[in-house]
Write a protein that holds these residues in place. Structure first.
Motif, short mmCIF file in Angstrom:
data_model
loop_
_atom_site.label_atom_id
_atom_site.label_comp_id
_atom_site.label_asym_id
_atom_site.label_seq_id
_atom_site.Cartn_x
_atom_site.Cartn_y
_atom_site.Cartn_z
N ILE A 211 38.45 28.63 51.83
CA ILE A 211 38.37 27.97 50.53
C ILE A 211 38.41 29.00 49.40
N VAL A 212 37.65 30.07 49.54
CA VAL A 212 37.58 31.07 48.47
C VAL A 212 38.90 31.81 48.29
N VAL A 213 39.55 32.19 49.39
CA VAL A 213 40.83 32.89 49.27
C VAL A 213 41.88 31.96 48.66
N GLY A 214 41.86 30.68 49.05
CA GLY A 214 42.78 29.73 48.44
C GLY A 214 42.59 29.63 46.94
N LEU A 215 41.33 29.60 46.50
CA LEU A 215 41.06 29.53 45.06
C LEU A 215 41.32 30.87 44.38
N PHE A 216 41.14 31.98 45.10
CA PHE A 216 41.51 33.29 44.53
C PHE A 216 42.99 33.29 44.12
N ILE A 217 43.82 32.68 44.95
CA ILE A 217 45.25 32.61 44.62
C ILE A 217 45.45 31.79 43.35
N LYS A 218 44.75 30.66 43.24
CA LYS A 218 44.89 29.80 42.07
C LYS A 218 44.34 30.47 40.81
N VAL A 219 43.28 31.25 40.96
CA VAL A 219 42.71 31.96 39.82
C VAL A 219 43.57 33.16 39.45
N ALA A 220 44.30 33.70 40.41
CA ALA A 220 45.13 34.91 40.24
C ALA A 220 44.27 36.16 40.26
N VAL A 221 43.41 36.26 41.27
CA VAL A 221 42.62 37.47 41.49
C VAL A 221 43.53 38.52 42.13
N PHE A 222 43.49 39.75 41.65
CA PHE A 222 44.31 40.82 42.21
C PHE A 222 43.87 41.09 43.66
N PRO A 223 44.82 41.26 44.61
CA PRO A 223 46.28 41.30 44.50
C PRO A 223 46.97 39.96 44.80
N LEU A 224 46.25 38.87 44.64
CA LEU A 224 46.82 37.54 44.92
C LEU A 224 47.36 36.90 43.64
N HIS A 225 47.70 37.71 42.69
CA HIS A 225 48.09 37.26 41.35
C HIS A 225 49.60 37.14 41.17
N THR A 226 50.37 37.37 42.19
CA THR A 226 51.81 37.64 42.02
C THR A 226 52.58 36.51 41.35
N TRP A 227 52.07 35.26 41.44
CA TRP A 227 52.77 34.14 40.81
C TRP A 227 52.60 34.12 39.30
N TYR A 253 36.52 27.62 37.56
CA TYR A 253 35.40 26.69 37.55
C TYR A 253 35.21 26.08 38.95
N ALA A 254 36.30 25.69 39.59
CA ALA A 254 36.22 25.12 40.94
C ALA A 254 35.63 26.13 41.92
N LEU A 255 36.02 27.39 41.77
CA LEU A 255 35.46 28.45 42.62
C LEU A 255 33.95 28.55 42.43
N ALA A 256 33.51 28.50 41.17
CA ALA A 256 32.08 28.55 40.90
C ALA A 256 31.36 27.33 41.46
N ARG A 257 31.98 26.16 41.30
CA ARG A 257 31.36 24.93 41.78
C ARG A 257 31.23 24.94 43.31
N ILE A 258 32.27 25.37 44.01
CA ILE A 258 32.22 25.42 45.48
C ILE A 258 31.20 26.44 45.94
N VAL A 314 34.89 36.88 35.30
CA VAL A 314 34.28 35.64 35.78
C VAL A 314 33.85 35.80 37.23
N LEU A 315 34.71 36.42 38.04
CA LEU A 315 34.36 36.68 39.44
C LEU A 315 33.15 37.60 39.53
N ALA A 316 33.06 38.55 38.62
CA ALA A 316 31.89 39.44 38.59
C ALA A 316 30.61 38.66 38.36
N ALA A 317 30.64 37.74 37.40
CA ALA A 317 29.46 36.93 37.12
C ALA A 317 29.09 36.07 38.31
N LEU A 318 30.09 35.54 38.99
CA LEU A 318 29.83 34.67 40.14
C LEU A 318 29.23 35.46 41.31
#
Length: 503
Positions: A211-227, A253-258, A314-318
């Motif tokens: 779940i978290v890696v999937g949302l990392f892609i949607k958030v565009a966390v490096f290195p999953l930001h390529t899109w 937000y969804a990442l934080a909620r999950i 945001v990821l740092a805060a989470l």
């Protein structure tokens, strides 16, 4: 309970249907339909947010099914912030898009569906329902990115589609693992069920990872930001502003909620490796995003890489998960949406008026378009974190939260992020105000004068900017400069929600 909650999703869907049907009668009639729908959405979101902040959280069970299989809608302080933000940004971008385009009814149909998907992600209390809205958001986002008139838009949308599908699929796999272990999809029930299974069990850890890696892609966390860079840069300017302001914001937000509502802080305490990986991802995103932003020559790509860095905060805060840091995350999510959306709108305004789309072409911009240059400078300084602007407030709370948690490497990187952000924005301010304008290339000049662009965006009125475009930009600049003053009160309003999430 409030029976108005489902209308937050139904209203934009109805708007999409009406815009589509109106197009069968008269082409380019979608804008007024979208304005009416988004104005109603903004009013409804504001009303429900007021009820939440004055009377407490709202819960609504769709169809009245109270058992395990019921779909629940939940609006608390965080989700209320999201629905107001989504409605306000969607309405503001419409003022810009009236002149800048796209103008087709198909575009406004997808626009409204995108708002419906984002809103659904924000208020659902069911993880599978979140996946459904995640897919609606993704499909609508791919369509609006492809609405540009050049091949670059189509390529950007295709890349976004491929990478986004991978992210959504990983999210769904994680949901499947969670369901196998608990037999429920309701977030509140999942939280109890996962605790019963055991936070250190392989099944729960696997569900979290997918779940978290999937949302990392949607958030565009490096290195999953390529899109992200090509999606932002290849879109029409109004689309760039909309998706930059909202899509990754709601995914974060969804990442934080999950993380907080489903897996809870106890999961992170029981799995320190998961927390360490989140901290590492935050640090890498902040540093790498800023470094890549400095290296860009195209304005929209620079802003796109900037978002990679900003969502690292945001990821740092989470990863810190204390009340101070989470207030900072909420403030930064709202502030970033306003600042980054405003920057993309201003970049489009400048491109429309002058044809300038590169860092070098911003030389002397204060003489050519003083209002646009001023708005860009204000928004840039807000992104850097100059007090008392909203960008400063979010970073300060996140950094203070990291200090309270004694996560010193993260605290240092958060403080250094101000200098990193300054590195790529100060060069633009210096060019706008301290250099003389240089003549545009023949290609850029033809684009600005003839309204026949080589970029992805059709110039409004053949290169002339409009009052609606200026209004959207100026409102964003004013909000970025002043919202920081309301952070203390906003934090007080969020306390009941955060106490519940952290308990």
């Amino acid at each position: 309970m409030s029976d108005l909650a489902p209308f937050l999703i139904a209203l934009p869907i109805l708007t999409a249907v009406v815009a589509f049907l109106a197009g069968l009668v008269r082409s380019e009639s979608g804008w007024p339909v979208a304005v009416v729908g988004m104005a109603g959405q903004a009013g409804l979101a504001g009303l429900l947010a007021y009820r939440v902040f004055t009377a407490g959280r709202i819960q609504y069970v769709v169809g009245g099914f109270e058992d395990t299989y019921g779909i629940e809608l939940v609006i608390d302080g965080l989700s209320a912030s999201m629905i107001v933000l989504i409605a306000a940004v969607a309405l503001g971008v419409l003022a810009y898009a009236h002149a800048a385009g796209p103008r087709s009814n198909a575009f406004y149909t997808m626009y409204a569906l995108l708002v419906a998907g984002l809103t659904g992600m924000s208020i659902t209390g069911d993880v599978f329902n979140m996946y459904v809205f995640l897919e609606i958001t993704g499909l609508a986002a791919y369509a609006v990115v492809a609405s540009g008139e050049s091949g670059r838009s189509a390529v950007a949308a295709l890349k976004y589609l491929i990478v986004g599908t991978v992210g959504a699929s990983l999210f769904l796999l994680g949901v499947g693992y969670a369901y196998i272990g608990t037999g429920t999809l309701n977030m509140a029930d999942l939280s109890t069920g996962l605790a019963a299974v055991g936070y250190t069990s392989t099944l729960v850890q696997t569900a979290f990872a997918f779940i978290v890696v999937g949302l990392f892609i949607k958030v565009a966390v490096f290195p999953l930001h390529t899109w992200q860079p090509e999606a932002y840069a290849g879109s029409p300017d109004s689309v760039s502003a909309l998706i930059a302001a909202l899509v990754s914001t709601v995914a974060a937000y969804a990442l934080a909620r999950i993380t907080l509502d489903v897996f809870t802080v106890e999961f992170l305490a029981a799995n320190p490796l998961a927390r360490d990986l989140m901290i590492a991802g935050a640090i890498v995103s902040i540093v790498a995003g800023s470094a890549l932003a400095v290296a860009q020559t195209e304005i929209k790509r620079m802003l796109a890489y900037s978002s990679v860095s900003q969502f690292g905060l945001v990821l740092a805060a989470l990863s810190v998960t204390n009340e101070t840091a989470l207030i900072g995350a909420a403030v930064h999510l709202v502030g970033h949406a306003i600042m980054k959306g405003g920057l993309f709108l201003t970049a489009g305004l400048v491109a429309t008026g002058t044809g300038a789309r590169t860092v070098a072409a911003y030389e002397g911009l204060s003489d050519r378009m003083p209002v646009a240059a001023g708005a860009f400078a204000v928004l840039s300084l807000a992104m850097v974190g100059v007090p008392p602007m909203v960008g400063f407030a979010g970073k300060w709370y996140i950094a203070l939260g990291a200090v309270e948690a004694e996560v010193w490497p993260l605290a240092v990187v958060i403080l250094l992020s101000t200098l990193l952000t300054l590195a790529y924005f100060v060069r633009l301010i210096e060019r706008m105000y301290f250099r003389e304008a240089t003549p545009l290339s023949d290609e850029a000049a033809a684009e600005a004068d003839a309204g026949s662009p080589t970029s992805d965006t059709v110039l409004a009125d053949g290169g002339r900017v409009t009052a609606g475009m200026y209004l959207a930009v100026l409102v964003a600049a004013v909000l970025a400069a002043t919202l920081g003053l309301a952070v203390v009160e906003y934090g007080r309003l969020l306390e009941p929600t955060l106490n519940l999430l952290l308990s």
